[in-house]
Enzyme design. Structure first.
Site, PDB file in Angstrom:
ATOM      1  CB  THR A   1      -0.888   0.037   1.251  1.00 59.51           C
ATOM      2  OG1 THR A   1      -0.066  -0.061   2.407  1.00 59.51           O
ATOM      3  CG2 THR A   1      -1.877  -1.109   1.261  1.00 59.51           C
ATOM      4  CG  ASP A   2      -0.101   4.676  -2.452  1.00 60.31           C
ATOM      5  OD1 ASP A   2      -1.067   4.724  -1.651  1.00 60.31           O
ATOM      6  OD2 ASP A   2      -0.193   5.021  -3.645  1.00 60.31           O
ATOM      7  CB  SER A   3       1.719   7.837   1.663  1.00 58.83           C
ATOM      8  OG  SER A   3       1.655   8.475   0.403  1.00 58.83           O
TER       9      SER A   3
ATOM     10  CG  ASP B   1      -3.180   2.467  -1.109  1.00 61.95           C
ATOM     11  OD1 ASP B   1      -4.139   2.895  -1.753  1.00 61.95           O
ATOM     12  OD2 ASP B   1      -2.250   1.824  -1.607  1.00 61.95           O
TER      13      ASP B   1
END
Lengths: 357, 80
Positions: B37-39, B41
Site C-alpha cells: 500500500t502507498d501513503s 492508501d
C-alpha cells in the site's frame, strides 16, 4: 461490425464525449474556485453547460458567486456555499484532510453523498485524486485509479492513461489500466472493440524497462484486451491504436511534451501568417484548414481528464481552462453518468480479478 | 468487539476498499512492505477506520501504525 458507427472526425469524438441522454437529468458538482481563472471563468463555463438535463451545483463562496451570477441567474444552477480554497501548490493529502470546508472537497463530498452524480474541478490535480480516493473510493478491485485523457492526435484523438496519477506502477497496474482505457473508449466514445497499445521504446515485446516488459506479457495474455503491442512516442500523435497505456511518470512527461509542442507550433503558425502581405493572403485561403488543425490540437475541445477507477465520475480540467474548456469538462462529467462506463468497469474489473493467477 | 472481530473488520476494509489480496492480510502483515500500500492508501485506511469504528486517529498516531496488528491493537485500545 458494420452496424457500429465509425468515429470519423475529432468533432464526432467531442460529441460522443459530451452527449446528453434524453430524459436523464444529471447533477454535476463544480468546484468554483478551481483553476487559474476561477471563479469568473468557471461561472461562465457553468452557464454554458447547464440546462434542463444537466444541473450544476456550483460550490464556492456564496456572496461572490451571487455577484458573478447577477443578472444571468439560471434555474439549472444552484449555489452551495464553501469559503475555503485549495491552492494549486498545496500538498494534496494535507489539503484534503486539513481543508474539509474547501470548495474542492465539498464538491467531491456532495458527489460521494449523492447530492450530485459527478464532479468537475480545474483545480489542484493531486488534491482531486486524493479527495476522490478518500471520499468517493475506488471501484472494488481497482488497484490504482488513473488519469485518463484524450490526446488530440491527428486525425483522431487517442485515449491515454495514466497521465500522472501513479509515478510508480507494477505490471498488473498497467494491465488494469489497459482494461479501464478499453472500457472508456468503448462505453464513452462508442469505439467498437478498441485496440490498446503499451507505451515503450520499441515495438518488439522485449523492448522497455523491466515493468514494461513484464506488463507486455500480462496484457498479451489477457483475452479481454485487444492488444496491439508496444507503441512508441510518435504514435501518440500518429494514431495507430485507440488506447495507449503508460505509467504516470512517463505518461505525464509525454502529455506535457505533446501539449508544449502543439502550443508552440500553433503559436509559430499564428506568427508566420500574420507576417508579410503574401503570408496573409495565403492564410486567408487556408483559413478553414488552419482552423481545423487548431481545433484538433486544442485540449479545451475535450474539457478534462477522467479519474478512472473511482465509484463516480470525477473530471479534472486544465488549470488554464477558459469557459469553453470548463463547459466541456462539465458535459464530460455528465456523460460519465449517462453512459454505461461505471457499471461496465465494475463488471470487467471483477471478471479480470476472478481469472487472475 | 473481540480482537478477532476487529481484525475481520480491518481486513474487510483492506480487501473491499483498497483492493488488497485477501490471502495476504494477516496480523503480522506490514502495510508498505507486505501489502504494497502507498501513503494515500494508508490515509484512506485510517479515514475508513475512523468512520467504521467511530474513533479519531491523529496523524501522529497513524504514523505509528505499521502492521495490520498495530491497527487492530489501536482500535481495541480506543474501544476499551
Amino acid at each position: 461490425m458494420m452496424a457500429e458507427a465509425r468515429l470519423l472526425t475529432p468533432h464526432d469524438i467531442q460529441a460522443a464525449l459530451t452527449a446528453q441522454k434524453a430524459g436523464v437529468t444529471v447533477r454535476v458538482a463544480v468546484d468554483a474556485l478551481g483553476g487559474d481563472h476561477a471563479p469568473e471563468i468557471v461561472v461562465d463555463g457553468v452557464l454554458q453547460a447547464a440546462n434542463a438535463l444537466l444541473k450544476v451545483l456550483l460550490v464556492g463562496p456564496e456572496g461572490r458567486l451571487r455577484e458573478l451570477l447577477a443578472g444571468r441567474e439560471s434555474p439549472f444552477v444552484e449555489i452551495v456555499d464553501a469559503a475555503d480554497r485549495i491552492a494549486s501548490g498545496d500538498e494534496p493529502v494535507e489539503a484534503v484532510r486539513g481543508k474539509p470546508g474547501s470548495s474542492l472537497v465539498t464538491a467531491v463530498r456532495l458527489t460521494s453523498e449523492g447530492a450530485a452524480e459527478a464532479c468537475f474541478s480545474a483545480g489542484n490535480t493531486g488534491a482531486m485524486l486524493a479527495a476522490g480516493m478518500l471520499h468517493v473510493h475506488r471501484i472494488k478491485g481497482v488497484m490504482r485509479p488513473a488519469i485518463c485523457t484524450l490526446l488530440p492526435a491527428v486525425p483522431l484523438p487517442v485515449v491515454f492513461l495514466d497521465a500522472g496519477a501513479n509515478a510508480d506502477v507494477r505490471p498488473e497496474h498497467l494491465r488494469q489500466f489497459a482494461v479501464m482505457g478499453q472500457v472508456f473508449a468503448h462505453e464513452v466514445l462508442g469505439i467498437a472493440d478498441p485496440t490498446v497499445g503499451l507505451l515503450s521504446i520499441g515495438e518488439e515485446p522485449g523492448k522497455g524497462n523491466a515493468v514494461t516488459i513484464e506488463a507486455h506479457k500480462l496484457i498479451a495474455a489477457d483475452p479481454q484486451i485487444n492488444f496491439f503491442g508496444n507503441v512508441e512516442g510518435h504514435q501518440l500523435v500518429q494514431r495507430t491504436v485507440d488506447v495507449i497505456v503508460a505509467d504516470g511518470f512517463a505518461g505525464n512527461i509525454a502529455l506535457k511534451v505533446f501539449e508544449g509542442t502543439a502550443k508552440t507550433i500553433v503559436s509559430e503558425i499564428r506568427k508566420a501568417v500574420s507576417g508579410s502581405g503574401r503570408a496573409k493572403v495565403g492564410a486567408a485561403i487556408m483559413a478553414p484548414d488552419l482552423r481545423r488543425i487548431g481545433a484538433a490540437l486544442d485540449p479545451e475541445e475535450y474539457g478534462g481528464a477522467y479519474l478512472l477507477g473511482l465509484r463516480r465520475p470525477l473530471i479534472i480540467g486544465h488549470g488554464s481552462s477558459r469557459a469553453k474548456g470548463v463547459a466541456n469538462g462539465i458535459r464530460t462529467a455528465s456523460r460519465g453518468v449517462t453512459s454505461e462506463l461505471l457499471p461496465t468497469l465494475a463488471a470487467r474489473i471483477e471478471a479480470a480479478g476472478a481469472q487472475a493467477p | 468487539m473481540t480482537r478477532e472481530e476487529v481484525f475481520e473488520q480491518v481486513k474487510s476494509i483492506l480487501v473491499e476498499t483498497l483492493s488488497v489480496d485477501e490471502d495476504k492480510v494477516t496480523m503480522d502483515a506490514r502495510f508498505q512492505e507486505d501489502l504494497e500500500t502507498d501513503s494515500l492508501d494508508l490515509v484512506e485506511l485510517v479515514m475508513t477506520m475512523e468512520d467504521k469504528f467511530g474513533i479519531k486517529i491523529t496523524d501522529e498516531e497513524a504514523a505509528e501504525i505499521k502492521t495490520v496488528g498495530d491497527a487492530v491493537d489501536f482500535v481495541m485500545g480506543r474501544l476499551g
